[in-house]
Design an enzyme around this catalytic site. Structure first.
Site: not given
Length: 645
Positions: A48, A50, A53, A274, A338, A409, A433, A443, A449
């Site tokens: 990964g 993202g 990673g 979300h 949320r 989400h 995640e 969350r 992020l």
């Protein structure tokens, strides 16, 4: 919860003791380290690329380790982190409104409804400030005030402005920063970047994760890769629901492969809905589109006061509108967390106050903000988001309210890890995640992020070094029988999928699963619905293996075969999620059991029996997994009924 099964394990999260503000720094000091000259002797696989990673790979390579990265995309910079819009949290207190590391820690524990480890969350709050400095140094174009200082805005679950942002493209800009750092190390020869590869098996030798089997998605060939440690940074499993805000390539197969090899799965039922997504418009859709939570800074959520009122919003006068979040939660208003915003939108629509053709939507209205500040200022803050909404819906949000409805989400559940981000399988680290660790049952916005970059830049580089310095690694060959066994298992699964040769598409079964999950394991859950879901998922899975039609072959690009492998895993993971939800008879955060609610309809926790992490242990196909637990202790944030009123 009392353990009646003698096989149930009480897990140790290996959290340090002492004053919470000193735990991470003391822990770092007492960890073993690898001297710079020896780092080149160790190798790491990162699955990964993202934010988690990519930042981990760049950081480890810069330290001197030899790194291999794998991603399913054609470039590391196309990871799903690029889709994040609204921002990233840090307690810099630039706005001088009372923020602090402790307040960020407190808000995050409370926002997760007291189902996260205090030590992990405090560490996250501590290193968040370093993330901002790191990203500014990389050239991430955060929004700035006229004088040049970084801007902040508010997000749900907080009464301060602590969210740093780059218009509605924060994830994209942060990922480009991590990608640039990573590609520098590719150029330096410290990272080998392998794209269009999907992990199909984890290889465990003598109790330690020592490699992976991957499938080349272009040629269909399977490859063996070996290292001294494996890092999974493969994101969440929201696509179990079919319709979600996740990219279609986002999947849970790498994590689920690890689960079936012995890694515990933590809190699989903790999924996030979300509140600000573009509503479903028909059966033709393959995914949903997120409208950033940042919009709730200036947008006001409302529905008509009269049931079934189908007048255009411009014709509904102010005194006939119900700004229900502002009415029910005066302290937080439209910036409630949320899970609270999502559940209230559902309640309004279920009661007949929903808007639009389907009645499954509420308004997000910017008229007051535009009148107060002018269209130019609103355009500067949210212009690209407004453009995206208009392109999808053909409605101008500067003139008409947006229509929004909750959607799947993020997933707070994931592979169980200890304080060092290592799973119960030695040498298998899980970050971002893909792990369960920091968000509890819900969350807060702009924290995904934050966690991904905290894990990759500032936590894993310390803890993986401690692992290397504390262990000896036998020299292995790729011909080792465990590699051969894992390779054979990978081939067998794909051959089995092709051999079914039934009559129904992969999407047919995925959509069926999605309906069952959304109806019974979505925003509201109850015992009867969860038991029904488990039976239905088992039936769908049985039919899948009898009647799925996978076209093409295994020796070329075959997106249907890729999907089939992922959906096969979703059909098992969906059952685990429902089973976890059934066993957790309390409500907390995004997990709302209808049998456990306050008189006012809010989530009602059961701290006596459920102040713990559920860590599921695979026992084999068709055998109920064991529900191990890790007790949670709250020393610094008092357990209270969550209130945003």
């Amino acid at each position: 919860m009392s353990a009646t099964n003698p096989n149930i394990k009480k897990l140790d999260g290996k959290t340090p003791t002492g004053p919470i503000a000193e735990r991470w720094s003391e822990h770092k000091f007492h960890m073993k380290i690898v001297n710079p000259a020896n780092k080149r002797k160790y190798s790491v696989i990162v699955v990964g690329t993202g934010l988690a990673g990519g930042s981990a790979a760049a950081s480890l390579a810069e330290l001197g380790y030899n790194v291999k990265t794998f991603c399913v995309q054609d470039s590391p910079r196309r990871a799903h982190s690029i889709a994040a819009q609204g921002g990233i949290n840090a307690a810099k207190n630039y706005t001088n409104d009372g923020d602090s590391v402790h307040r960020l820690f407190y808000d995050t524990v409370k926002g997760g409804d007291y189902r996260a480890r205090e030590s992990n969350v405090h560490r996250l709050a501590e290193v968040a400030n370093n993330i901002i400095d790191q990203c500014v140094a990389q050239g991430v174009p955060f929004a700035r005030e006229y004088g040049g200082t970084l801007s902040n805005r508010s997000f749900g679950g907080s009464q301060v402005s602590r969210t740093f942002y780059a218009r509605g493209q924060t994830g994209q800009q942060l990922l480009l920063g991590a990608y640039s750092a990573m590609m520098k190390e590719v150029h330096n020869g410290k990272i080998t970047s392998l794209t269009r590869r999907e992990m199909t098996e984890l290889v465990i030798i003598d109790g330690k994760a020592r490699g992976v089997i991957v499938r080349n998605m272009i040629t269909g060939e399977f490859e063996k890769h070996m290292a001294d440690a494996v890092v999974l940074a493969t994101g969440g499993y929201g696509n179990v629901f079919y319709l979600s805000t996740n990219a279609k390539a986002s999947n849970a197969s790498a994590a689920f492969r690890a689960y079936k090899k012995g890694a515990y799965f933590g809190n699989p039922c903790f999924t996030q809905i979300h509140p600000t997504c573009i509503p479903v418009s028909g059966d033709h859709q393959s995914k949903l589109t997120l409208m950033s939570e940042s919009l709730r800074n200036d947008g006001r959520v409302w529905v008509p006061k009269a049931k079934g009122d189908k007048r255009p919003p411009s014709q509904i006068p102010e005194n006939e509108r119900d700004y229900y979040l502002e009415r029910i939660y005066p302290s937080f208003g439209n910036l409630v967390p949320r899970d609270v915003a999502s559940r209230n939108a559902k309640n309004m629509c279920d009661a007949g106050f929903g808007v639009g053709a389907t009645g499954l939507a509420v308004y997000l209205d910017f008229a007051s903000a535009i009148e107060r500040e002018g269209e130019d200022k609103i355009r500067a803050r949210y212009g690209n988001l407004f453009e995206m909404y208009e392109q999808i819906t053909d409605s101008n949000p500067y003139k008409n309210p947006m229509m929004i409805y909750p959607a799947i989400h993020y997933t707070m559940g994931g592979l169980w890890v200890d304080y060092n981000l290592m799973s119960n399988v030695e040498g298998l680290f899980v970050i971002g995640e893909a792990n369960f660790s920091d968000h509890g049952a819900n969350r807060l916005g702009a924290s995904a992020l934050m966690q991904g970059l905290a894990d990759g830049y500032f936590v894993l580089p310390y803890t993986i070094g401690n692992y290397f310095a504390s262990n000896k690694f036998e020299k292995l060959e790729l011909t080792h029988h465990e590699f051969e066994k894992a390779l054979a298992e990978s081939k067998a699964k794909f051959d089995r999928l092709l051999a079914v040769n039934g009559t129904k598409t992969v999407d047919h079964f995925h959509k069926q699963l999605g309906h069952v999950m959304w109806d019974n394991v979505g925003m509201a859950r109850n015992e009867a619905g969860l038991k029904k879901a488990i039976d239905q998922i088992r039936s769908i899975r049985e039919q899948f293996w009898k009647d799925v039609k996978v076209t093409g072959t295994n020796v070329d690009v075959n997106t249907e075969l890729e999907k089939a492998g992922r959906v096969a895993d979703f059909l098992e993971l969906g059952e685990l999620m429902a089973l976890d939800a059934l066993e957790r008879t309390e409500s907390c955060g995004g997990h709302f059991r209808e049998e456990s609610q306050t008189e006012e309809g809010e989530a009602k926790r059961d701290d006596e029996n459920f102040a713990h992490v559920a860590a599921w242990e695979y026992q084999g196909e068709g055998v109920k997994p064991i529900r191990n637990i890790e007790e949670l202790k709250f020393e610094y944030v008092k357990l209270t009924q969550r209130s945003y009123k």
